[in-house]
Design a protein around this motif. Sequence first.
Motif, PDB file in Angstrom:
ATOM      1  N   LEU A  11      46.506 -20.680 -44.520  1.00  0.00           N
ATOM      2  CA  LEU A  11      47.387 -20.635 -45.691  1.00  0.00           C
ATOM      3  C   LEU A  11      48.467 -21.697 -45.612  1.00  0.00           C
ATOM      4  O   LEU A  11      48.831 -22.316 -46.623  1.00  0.00           O
ATOM      5  N   GLN A  12      49.004 -21.921 -44.406  1.00  0.00           N
ATOM      6  CA  GLN A  12      50.041 -22.940 -44.249  1.00  0.00           C
ATOM      7  C   GLN A  12      49.485 -24.333 -44.568  1.00  0.00           C
ATOM      8  O   GLN A  12      50.118 -25.135 -45.265  1.00  0.00           O
ATOM      9  N   GLU A  13      48.289 -24.635 -44.074  1.00  0.00           N
ATOM     10  CA  GLU A  13      47.684 -25.935 -44.355  1.00  0.00           C
ATOM     11  C   GLU A  13      47.398 -26.100 -45.844  1.00  0.00           C
ATOM     12  O   GLU A  13      47.640 -27.175 -46.419  1.00  0.00           O
ATOM     13  N   CYS A  14      46.892 -25.050 -46.490  1.00  0.00           N
ATOM     14  CA  CYS A  14      46.597 -25.142 -47.926  1.00  0.00           C
ATOM     15  C   CYS A  14      47.876 -25.318 -48.739  1.00  0.00           C
ATOM     16  O   CYS A  14      47.903 -26.082 -49.717  1.00  0.00           O
ATOM     17  N   GLU A  15      48.944 -24.620 -48.344  1.00  0.00           N
ATOM     18  CA  GLU A  15      50.213 -24.770 -49.064  1.00  0.00           C
ATOM     19  C   GLU A  15      50.738 -26.193 -48.947  1.00  0.00           C
ATOM     20  O   GLU A  15      51.209 -26.784 -49.928  1.00  0.00           O
TER      21      GLU A  15
ATOM     22  N   GLY B  86      54.505 -28.890 -62.287  1.00  0.00           N
ATOM     23  CA  GLY B  86      55.614 -27.953 -62.505  1.00  0.00           C
ATOM     24  C   GLY B  86      55.226 -26.524 -62.257  1.00  0.00           C
ATOM     25  O   GLY B  86      55.759 -25.601 -62.890  1.00  0.00           O
ATOM     26  N   THR B  87      54.298 -26.306 -61.342  1.00  0.00           N
ATOM     27  CA  THR B  87      53.791 -24.964 -61.043  1.00  0.00           C
ATOM     28  C   THR B  87      54.356 -24.493 -59.711  1.00  0.00           C
ATOM     29  O   THR B  87      54.365 -25.239 -58.725  1.00  0.00           O
ATOM     30  N   ARG B  88      54.838 -23.234 -59.688  1.00  0.00           N
ATOM     31  CA  ARG B  88      55.359 -22.657 -58.446  1.00  0.00           C
ATOM     32  C   ARG B  88      54.220 -22.080 -57.615  1.00  0.00           C
ATOM     33  O   ARG B  88      53.313 -21.451 -58.152  1.00  0.00           O
ATOM     34  N   LEU B  89      54.288 -22.305 -56.317  1.00  0.00           N
ATOM     35  CA  LEU B  89      53.319 -21.748 -55.373  1.00  0.00           C
ATOM     36  C   LEU B  89      53.992 -20.654 -54.568  1.00  0.00           C
ATOM     37  O   LEU B  89      55.024 -20.894 -53.911  1.00  0.00           O
ATOM     38  N   LEU B  90      53.422 -19.464 -54.580  1.00  0.00           N
ATOM     39  CA  LEU B  90      53.974 -18.320 -53.851  1.00  0.00           C
ATOM     40  C   LEU B  90      52.934 -17.843 -52.855  1.00  0.00           C
ATOM     41  O   LEU B  90      51.864 -17.360 -53.235  1.00  0.00           O
ATOM     42  N   PHE B  91      53.205 -18.036 -51.553  1.00  0.00           N
ATOM     43  CA  PHE B  91      52.299 -17.616 -50.482  1.00  0.00           C
ATOM     44  C   PHE B  91      52.909 -16.442 -49.738  1.00  0.00           C
ATOM     45  O   PHE B  91      54.147 -16.345 -49.601  1.00  0.00           O
ATOM     46  N   PRO B  92      52.088 -15.527 -49.210  1.00  0.00           N
ATOM     47  CA  PRO B  92      52.634 -14.383 -48.465  1.00  0.00           C
ATOM     48  C   PRO B  92      53.208 -14.832 -47.120  1.00  0.00           C
ATOM     49  O   PRO B  92      52.760 -15.821 -46.524  1.00  0.00           O
ATOM     50  N   ALA B  93      54.209 -14.089 -46.657  1.00  0.00           N
ATOM     51  CA  ALA B  93      54.837 -14.409 -45.368  1.00  0.00           C
ATOM     52  C   ALA B  93      54.424 -13.362 -44.340  1.00  0.00           C
ATOM     53  O   ALA B  93      54.107 -12.217 -44.668  1.00  0.00           O
ATOM     54  N   GLY B  94      54.453 -13.797 -43.070  1.00  0.00           N
ATOM     55  CA  GLY B  94      54.175 -12.870 -41.976  1.00  0.00           C
ATOM     56  C   GLY B  94      52.742 -12.383 -41.917  1.00  0.00           C
ATOM     57  O   GLY B  94      52.495 -11.234 -41.534  1.00  0.00           O
ATOM     58  N   VAL B  95      51.791 -13.217 -42.293  1.00  0.00           N
ATOM     59  CA  VAL B  95      50.378 -12.829 -42.216  1.00  0.00           C
ATOM     60  C   VAL B  95      49.902 -12.984 -40.774  1.00  0.00           C
ATOM     61  O   VAL B  95      49.990 -14.071 -40.184  1.00  0.00           O
TER      62      VAL B  95
END
Length: 691
Positions: free
Chosen positions: A374-378, A389-398
Amino acid sequence: MIRQSLRHKLLGVIAMVMLPAMLVSIGTVVAYDLHVYQQTLRDDMRTQAELLGHMCAPALTFDDQRLAQENLSLLRLRPKVNAGALYNARGALFARYAAPDQKPVIPSSAGQPGFQFQEGKMLLFQPIYDNGELIGTVYLRADYEMMDRFIDYMMIGVLAALLAMLSAWLVGRRLNEVITRPILNVAHVAREVVATGDVSRRAERFGDDEVAELAESFNKMLSDIESRKRELENSNREIAREAEQRSFAQQEVMRLNAELEQRVHERTIQLELANSELAMAMQEAKSANQAKSAFLSSMSHELRTPLNAILGFAQILTSDKLPSTLAQKKEFANHILKSGRHLLALINEILDLAKIESGAVALSMEPVALADILQECETMMAPLAGQRGTRLLFPAGVTVNVTADRTRLKQVLLNLLSNAIKYNRDGGAVVVDCTAGTAGTLRLSVQDTGMGLTAEQVRMLFQPFNRLGQESGAEEGTGIGLVVTKRLVELMGGSIGVSSSPGVGSVFWIDLNTTLPVPSPAEGLPPLPELPYRMRDNITVLYVEDNPANLKLVQEIISFRPELRLLTAPDGQLGLALARSHLPDLILMDINLPGIGGMEALRLLRADPRTAHIPVIALTANAMPRDVERGIAAGFFRYLIKPINIEEFTEAINSTITWLAERAQPVDGGQQGGINDQPGRHPERQHTRRG
């Protein structure tokens, strides 16, 4: 048909044996005699002609016709010769002779040398030579009695045939008593047996020869027939009894036939069901074939679309009739670059789909830390999201690990994120979430705030070239990414799905199996030491490439780097020679080269102590995974795939120069460490694949 007795047949056999033998003998004698007669006549006339020519040679030489006439008159002593003549060297008649009782038919000029046959006469023209010079020709005409002799022989043959037939008749009469009488006796008994049916009759035996044995065998046969007749009568009674049993068996067969008809009826029903299933399968195959045709048609369209922009803008840039400003040239070049990258992405996804469909994809299933993916994809998708202009929201603590192929899982997530960004609204958001599933699975979802999809669009979503329902072409896309994504997820043992609401957005999710975390192989390894080094003023780069356009492209890229000096070679042989003579710091190597290929050239470089330390970067169009694996295993320092990405190309050059600098001579004057540290064993060696 006339019936002939055995006696007449025997007489005919004797005649047929004697008559051909006699005819062959007479024919052979006649043919030989006629041949001897003809040859004797030829030799006699040739001898007479030579003698006459010898006698008349002086007359021809001195033009003495009187002497020539006297010599020709000597032919009267040869009654068979009817006429004769002498011709001079020019073939003109010089003197002639004709018998008193013959019509003087003499040619006016000399003919071709040799024998001729005319109206029962033999003609001869014989040249006369004196000291090798032709001085004239002798002509002779004689009686040719071949036909008369042949007629005489025919009369003799007929008389001999009559005598032979008489002899055959006399011999046949004598043989009648010895041969035909016993045989006729057997025939008489046979006729009586046939007429009366009495097989107790027997034939009389005469003598002790083969005919007597025939009579004995005939009598034995009659005895056997008599015995068989009694057995046949007994057998008939047995057959009558068996007929009753056969009647009973026939009734049983009829019963079994009825049962068989019932079974056939049942099998017919089963066959109709099978035919129905077969028709359904054929319909499915027809639908699949139509889908394949539609896929090929769409693929042709999608390939031609970016090619149209590439070729169109390239024609404008190269045309003298369509002048453009510097800003326009830059804009056109950007369009070409954008379309080229789109075409490359399309080709890569088509190849991925083809490999997946053919079962050629080899996955390396292992525990994968989802947080790292997920970190690499983000990190990779943040620039694209920022542009939109799109926000990316990834989960934390996976902290969950899944069982998957790391590279393919990353490809799946990038495809989903790319689609979520492209088909989002302005100022929208993309939310990535992880939730626990059932039975040890994890659901990873990607939610967007775009226009959403209808039920019909969702139904056709995972078909090739259906670009999330955006058939209008407002967004670029290959239309294959979701197909590849679905196949890859299924190959990794997972599943994929989608839920969408028009006007609200869509949620794509994948379910994967979870697993326990495993320590990373790189944990605990000490970092590479930072050695002091002295940078070179210039770096020599050798590029081995047989394509002039590719060679020109690299020359232009290197020209912007003044610290780099470029050497080029059009084939592997010259590349090896330049590497051994100039000892470059870095070698760029194509794989498919004329003569010595890139793989063989690399092997020869590694086998030579002078060039074994030089890092070699593969720059090739061989982009299949097995080609990349072979290249890395062969010892290439890096593996770059055409078409060239200038940023990746520059990064590979820079990383190699840094590697060279780290192994250069230390500042304190120590020995160079790069000779024994071969690049083929460098732990950072990798390959680069675009798309």
